[in-house]
Design a protein around this motif. Structure first.
Motif, mmCIF file in Angstrom:
data_model
loop_
_atom_site.group_PDB
_atom_site.id
_atom_site.type_symbol
_atom_site.label_atom_id
_atom_site.label_comp_id
_atom_site.label_asym_id
_atom_site.label_seq_id
_atom_site.Cartn_x
_atom_site.Cartn_y
_atom_site.Cartn_z
ATOM 1 N N GLY A 100 6.096 9.538 -33.587
ATOM 2 C CA GLY A 100 6.207 10.117 -34.926
ATOM 3 C C GLY A 100 4.857 10.158 -35.628
ATOM 4 O O GLY A 100 4.769 10.035 -36.856
ATOM 5 N N VAL A 134 1.693 10.272 -44.141
ATOM 6 C CA VAL A 134 0.795 10.440 -42.997
ATOM 7 C C VAL A 134 0.917 9.210 -42.091
ATOM 8 O O VAL A 134 0.905 8.076 -42.560
ATOM 9 N N LYS A 163 3.398 12.134 -30.375
ATOM 10 C CA LYS A 163 4.646 12.780 -30.810
ATOM 11 C C LYS A 163 5.822 11.811 -30.704
ATOM 12 O O LYS A 163 6.632 11.692 -31.641
ATOM 13 N N SER A 198 9.192 9.346 -41.792
ATOM 14 C CA SER A 198 9.637 10.742 -41.788
ATOM 15 C C SER A 198 10.750 10.983 -42.815
ATOM 16 O O SER A 198 11.022 12.111 -43.195
ATOM 17 N N GLN A 257 0.395 20.778 -32.358
ATOM 18 C CA GLN A 257 1.511 19.865 -32.637
ATOM 19 C C GLN A 257 1.773 19.727 -34.128
ATOM 20 O O GLN A 257 2.503 18.817 -34.549
ATOM 21 N N GLY A 258 1.117 20.532 -34.928
ATOM 22 C CA GLY A 258 1.312 20.448 -36.384
ATOM 23 C C GLY A 258 0.694 19.208 -36.998
ATOM 24 O O GLY A 258 1.081 18.785 -38.083
ATOM 25 N N MET A 259 -0.264 18.615 -36.313
ATOM 26 C CA MET A 259 -0.882 17.389 -36.827
ATOM 27 C C MET A 259 -2.098 17.698 -37.692
ATOM 28 O O MET A 259 -2.728 18.740 -37.546
ATOM 29 N N LYS A 260 -2.422 16.756 -38.565
ATOM 30 C CA LYS A 260 -3.596 16.891 -39.428
ATOM 31 C C LYS A 260 -4.693 15.929 -38.969
ATOM 32 O O LYS A 260 -4.425 14.745 -38.730
ATOM 33 N N ASN A 268 1.639 12.001 -37.019
ATOM 34 C CA ASN A 268 1.337 13.371 -37.448
ATOM 35 C C ASN A 268 -0.126 13.559 -37.856
ATOM 36 O O ASN A 268 -0.486 14.560 -38.451
ATOM 37 N N SER A 269 -0.952 12.573 -37.536
ATOM 38 C CA SER A 269 -2.368 12.675 -37.913
ATOM 39 C C SER A 269 -3.204 11.757 -37.033
ATOM 40 O O SER A 269 -2.726 10.693 -36.615
ATOM 41 N N HIS A 299 3.998 15.013 -46.729
ATOM 42 C CA HIS A 299 4.663 14.018 -45.882
ATOM 43 C C HIS A 299 3.850 12.736 -45.883
ATOM 44 O O HIS A 299 2.652 12.749 -46.152
#
Ligand code: GLA
Ligand code: ZN
Length: 669
Positions: A41, A14, A38, A389, A77-80, A43-44, A12
């Motif tokens: 949007g 980032v 969140k 996204s 939260q599925g984040m990196k 994710n990291s 995805h």
């Protein structure tokens, strides 16, 4: 060609940025941060960048509790996490106990504790301390689901002149030259009685010492790059051993002059950089600036030859700029898509939550002091999140460039240090930009390469002001042309070799035969002065430099029209093998550059696009899929004839209308 995602298994775009939870040791704030992330949007998050004091409050006493919580919250939260090593700034106890870790200035004075990036790269204690904490971090988080990538230190830069660094410089020189005779010759030290008779006499160049032996200064700069490479290896050694599959980077700074990024990048698993343009919202400022930023993105893609991370950018006002101006509506989305269009697989910010105190308390951020996300800026950040996204298909895609522009750090060092030509400003970067801007305005995709890069995959090679031609390059450029490539060279080229020794037998040295010319001397135009040429019946103005050349096989395409050298060639072409080599003898105005590259694109079959002024197109993709990023940097709206599918909505389009500062991603195939 499509590369695998930077973070293994995370295909995805980032979206995130620098997060300093250790400035806010408060669980409620952290929970709020995760909620807002969140909503945006995101994710990291990049964590731990300046956290040494929070991670190791006393020597050997580590506290990871707070970071465990943050890492767990991100994983939930599925984040990196882009997890940093903290070497960019050290705790006060460390400077106090081991003052030798502090940097020494070129006049021999040691710095006091404070600021950041204030450490000696040679100091054995500092290296040991860094390895210890890096080992702790890697051991602790090696299996953590949030761990995505390593962020090594922060913006490597500066120099240290302490006795240990000087000793290392001498060792570096011994290794390079083996004998003092070789060094004395390469440095041309017979000049002003500078001959060295013992290695111990050599010091780093400095404002209170050596300033006139140019090759010595050049070697110091090369050594400084090697110092960072060496330090990076020290930092990453434990990480590579403990987490071999987690990619490492350090955040670069575009055209920062202090480090040869082409060499440093060889060490990195992927490149990343920090971008803070001063947009004004006015067409006349933003359009040339947009070309510069496009070039820097291409350069940051070029140092590694693959997609990079935009590690930092500012969603609103950059507080350290002379004018901490707001981004006009649309500009945050526009600058983010510009990065992605030119090869970024991320859009990351400095900073996530705005500091409450100290020097960055007024720097733009995702979470402002108001504490919620109902702001104008958050509207655009959320929109960037929504767009990214939908761009999984772009992740890992290369740029289909058949044209390359050569930008070389060593060349810049040597040229800018030379006494001669225009001493106020050699205009290397400006000249590179003259050529790049023309290609950019024509929608021609460009890679940025240096003297050591493989040239064989390109049809067009533009090498502006290539003052230093290192050994072997002349032959490689000749082979490139003979096989059918088109070369564009300019004034100020082929003066010195890699030791900064002038080429004998006529300039442009090893490019002479390829270009079919001999440059006898060069005139420098005064500010405000211009000359003129006639090209295809059109008059164009020429500034700054006017190289005086003789045709030795080349043909003249245009001549100077003024001065004692009126009638002498100012633009030449030499046919060689299956290719051509052009020489542009002075700095010519933009309208000429555009006309010239339009002709070259037609001649070489390079794909170009009809674009209104200020609008650019950046392509990413391969034979199977191709994405076009249309970016309007003008304040006025525009229209582009192009057919494709809106990458966000799927709608079929034959023409794209963009408002001022508007942007759109199209899927062409
Ligand atoms: C740099 C640094 C960041 C921050 C920003 C502010 O890029 O890496 O830590 O200071 O500048 O713009
Ligand atoms: Zn030092």
């Amino acid at each position: 060609m499509r590369f695998s995602p930077v973070i293994p298994g995370f295909a995805h775009m980032v979206h995130g940025g620098d997060y300093n939870p250790d400035q806010w040791m408060d669980l409620n704030i952290w929970k709020e941060d995760m909620r807002i992330a969140k909503a945006m949007g995101i994710n990291s998050l990049s964590v731990g960048i300046f956290s040494w004091a929070a991670l190791e409050p006393e020597e050997g006493k580590f506290e990871f509790g707070w970071l465990d919580t943050i890492m767990d919250m991100m994983a939930a939260q599925g984040m990196k996490a882009v997890l940093a090593t903290p070497s960019g700034a050290r705790p006060a106890w460390l400077s106090q106990k081991y003052p030798e870790v502090l940097r020494v200035r070129d006049d021999g004075r040691r710095n006091l504790h404070g600021g950041r990036h204030n450490h000696c790269l040679t100091s054995p204690v500092y290296r040991e301390m860094v390895q210890k904490i890096n080992t702790q971090l890697a051991e602790r988080y090696k299996d953590h689901p949030a761990l995505g990538a390593w962020h090594i230190s922060n913006e490597y830069g500066g120099e240290c002149f302490c006795p240990a660094c000087q000793e290392k410089f001498r060792a570096w020189l011994k290794n390079k030259y083996k004998t003092l005779d070789a060094l004395n010759h390469a440095w041309w030290t017979a000049f002003w009685s500078h001959t060295y008779t013992d290695w111990s006499q050599i010091e780093a160049p400095s404002s209170i010492g050596e300033t006139s032996v140019h090759a010595q200064k050049l070697d110091w700069k090369r050594f400084t790059t090697d110092q960072f490479i060496d330090f990076y290896r020290v930092e990453t050694e434990p990480l590579k051993a403990i987490t071999p599959n987690v990619p490492c980077t350090t955040n670069l700074m575009g055209t920062y002059p202090g480090i040869d990024y082409f060499r440093l990048a060889k060490e990195l698993d992927f490149a990343s950089w920090d971008n803070y343009p001063q947009w004004t919202g006015r067409t006349e400022d933003d359009v040339p600036l947009a070309a510069e930023i496009a070039f820097r993105h291409d350069l940051m893609r070029g140092v590694k030859g693959r997609p990079f991370f935009l590690m930092e950018s500012c969603p609103s006002a950059t507080n350290w700029r002379p004018y901490a101006r707001l981004h006009r509506p649309g500009v945050h989305i526009l600058q983010s898509l510009q990065a992605v269009g030119h090869g970024a697989d991320s859009v990351q910010y400095f900073q996530f939550r705005k500091s409450r105190g100290s020097s960055e308390k007024l720097h733009g951020a995702v979470v402002d002091h108001v504490g919620h996300e109902h702001t104008r800026v958050n509207g655009e950040i959320a929109e960037v999140g929504r767009i990214l996204s939908k761009l999984d298909g772009v992740v890992g895609q290369d740029t289909p460039a058949r044209a390359a522009i050569l930008y070389d750090w060593e060349n810049a060092w040597a040229l800018n240090d030379a006494q001669g030509l225009n001493n106020r400003d050699k205009k290397y970067f400006d000249t590179v930009m003259d050529h790049y801007r023309a290609l950019w305005s024509l929608g021609i995709q460009v890679d940025v390469v240096n003297e050591d890069s493989d040239l064989s995959k390109y049809d067009l090679l533009v090498a502006p002001m290539l003052y230093m031609v290192r050994s072997g390059l002349g032959e490689r450029v000749r082979a490139f042309v003979e096989k059918g490539g088109t070369l564009v060279s300019t004034f100020g080229s082929g003066y010195v070799d890699e030791n900064d020794l002038c080429y004998l037998g006529g300039f442009p040295g090893p490019l002479k035969e390829t270009l079919g010319i001999w440059c006898e001397e060069i005139d420098v135009l005064l500010p405000g002065e211009s000359n003129e040429i006639l090209y295809h019946g059109q008059r164009y103005r020429l500034f700054d430099y006017a190289e005086q050349l003789h045709l030795q096989g080349a043909r003249s395409l245009a001549e100077y029209r003024r001065e004692f050298y009126a009638g002498n060639p100012a633009l030449t072409v030499n046919e060689l093998g299956k290719g051509r080599a052009y020489f542009v003898a002075g700095r010519l105005e933009d309208s000429f550059m555009r006309a010239f590259y339009t002709d070259l694109a037609d001649e070489t079959g390079l794909e170009k696009h009809e674009l209104p002024y200020g609008c650019s197109i950046a392509l990413r993709g391969d034979e199977k899929e191709m994405y076009a990023f249309l970016l309007n940097f003008a304040a006025e709206g525009c229209k582009v004839e192009i057919s494709g599918q809106d990458a966000l909505t799927g709608e079929k389009l034959e023409c794209v209308e963009l408002p001022g500062h508007g942007s759109k991603v199209l899927k062409l195939r």
